[in-house]
Motif scaffolding. Structure first.
Motif, short mmCIF file in Angstrom:
data_model
loop_
_atom_site.label_atom_id
_atom_site.label_comp_id
_atom_site.label_asym_id
_atom_site.label_seq_id
_atom_site.Cartn_x
_atom_site.Cartn_y
_atom_site.Cartn_z
N GLN A 196 0.82 -1.22 0.00
CA GLN A 196 0.00 0.00 0.00
C GLN A 196 0.85 1.27 0.00
O GLN A 196 0.58 2.19 -0.76
N VAL A 197 1.86 1.33 0.88
CA VAL A 197 2.61 2.58 1.05
C VAL A 197 4.10 2.46 0.73
O VAL A 197 4.83 3.44 0.84
N GLY A 198 4.56 1.28 0.36
CA GLY A 198 5.99 1.10 0.11
C GLY A 198 6.77 0.94 1.41
O GLY A 198 6.20 0.62 2.44
N PHE A 199 8.06 1.16 1.34
CA PHE A 199 8.92 0.96 2.51
C PHE A 199 9.11 2.27 3.27
O PHE A 199 10.22 2.71 3.52
N SER A 200 7.99 2.88 3.66
CA SER A 200 8.04 4.13 4.41
C SER A 200 7.76 3.84 5.89
O SER A 200 7.75 2.69 6.32
N GLY A 201 7.52 4.88 6.65
CA GLY A 201 7.34 4.77 8.09
C GLY A 201 6.31 3.75 8.55
O GLY A 201 6.58 2.95 9.45
N PRO A 202 5.09 3.74 7.97
CA PRO A 202 4.10 2.76 8.43
C PRO A 202 4.54 1.31 8.24
O PRO A 202 4.22 0.46 9.06
N PHE A 203 5.30 1.05 7.18
CA PHE A 203 5.82 -0.31 6.99
C PHE A 203 6.73 -0.71 8.13
O PHE A 203 6.62 -1.80 8.68
N TRP A 204 7.68 0.17 8.48
CA TRP A 204 8.64 -0.17 9.52
C TRP A 204 7.97 -0.32 10.88
O TRP A 204 8.32 -1.19 11.67
N LEU A 205 6.96 0.50 11.15
CA LEU A 205 6.21 0.37 12.40
C LEU A 205 5.48 -0.96 12.45
O LEU A 205 5.50 -1.66 13.46
N ASN A 206 4.84 -1.32 11.35
CA ASN A 206 4.13 -2.59 11.30
C ASN A 206 5.10 -3.76 11.41
O ASN A 206 4.78 -4.77 12.04
N LEU A 207 6.26 -3.64 10.81
CA LEU A 207 7.26 -4.70 10.91
C LEU A 207 7.70 -4.91 12.36
O LEU A 207 7.85 -6.05 12.81
N VAL A 208 7.87 -3.82 13.10
CA VAL A 208 8.23 -3.94 14.52
C VAL A 208 7.10 -4.62 15.29
O VAL A 208 7.35 -5.52 16.11
N PHE A 209 5.85 -4.22 15.05
CA PHE A 209 4.72 -4.89 15.70
C PHE A 209 4.73 -6.38 15.40
O PHE A 209 4.54 -7.22 16.28
N TRP A 210 4.95 -6.72 14.15
CA TRP A 210 4.91 -8.11 13.72
C TRP A 210 6.06 -8.91 14.33
O TRP A 210 5.87 -10.03 14.77
N LEU A 211 7.26 -8.32 14.36
CA LEU A 211 8.40 -9.01 14.96
C LEU A 211 8.20 -9.20 16.46
O LEU A 211 8.60 -10.22 17.02
N LEU A 212 7.60 -8.24 17.12
CA LEU A 212 7.31 -8.39 18.54
C LEU A 212 6.34 -9.53 18.80
O LEU A 212 6.41 -10.18 19.84
N SER A 213 5.44 -9.77 17.87
CA SER A 213 4.47 -10.85 18.07
C SER A 213 5.13 -12.23 18.04
O SER A 213 4.61 -13.18 18.62
#
Length: 68
Positions: free
Chosen positions: A23-40
Motif C-alpha cells: 500500500q505505502v511502500g517501505f516508508s514509516g508505516p511499513f517499519w512500524l508494522n514490521l516492529v509490531f509483527w516481529l514483537l508478536s
C-alpha cells in the motif's frame, strides 16, 4: 474499496508488513508494522508480546483503508 484493497486485507491476516508495503511502500508505516509483527513472534527478545499480532493486523487494515 477495490479488489486490490480486499486482496491486501486478506494478506494483512497472513503477513501484515507485506500488506502495508504493497500500500505505502517501505516508508514509516511499513517499519512500524514490521516492529509490531516481529514483537508478536518474540524476534526482538520479548517472547511475551504475543498480543502484538492483532495489533499488527489492525494497523495494517487501518493503513490499507485510510491511505489512497
Amino acid at each position: 474499496m477495490t479488489v486490490g484493497d480486499i486482496f491486501r486485507i486478506i494478506l494483512a491476516f497472513i503477513l501484515p508488513p507485506l500488506a502495508v508495503a504493497t500500500q505505502v511502500g517501505f516508508s514509516g508505516p511499513f517499519w512500524l508494522n514490521l516492529v509490531f509483527w516481529l514483537l508478536s513472534f518474540g524476534a526482538l527478545g520479548l517472547p511475551l508480546m504475543g498480543i502484538m499480532w492483532p495489533v499488527a493486523i489492525i494497523h495494517a487494515i487501518y493503513i490499507i483503508i485510510t491511505r489512497k
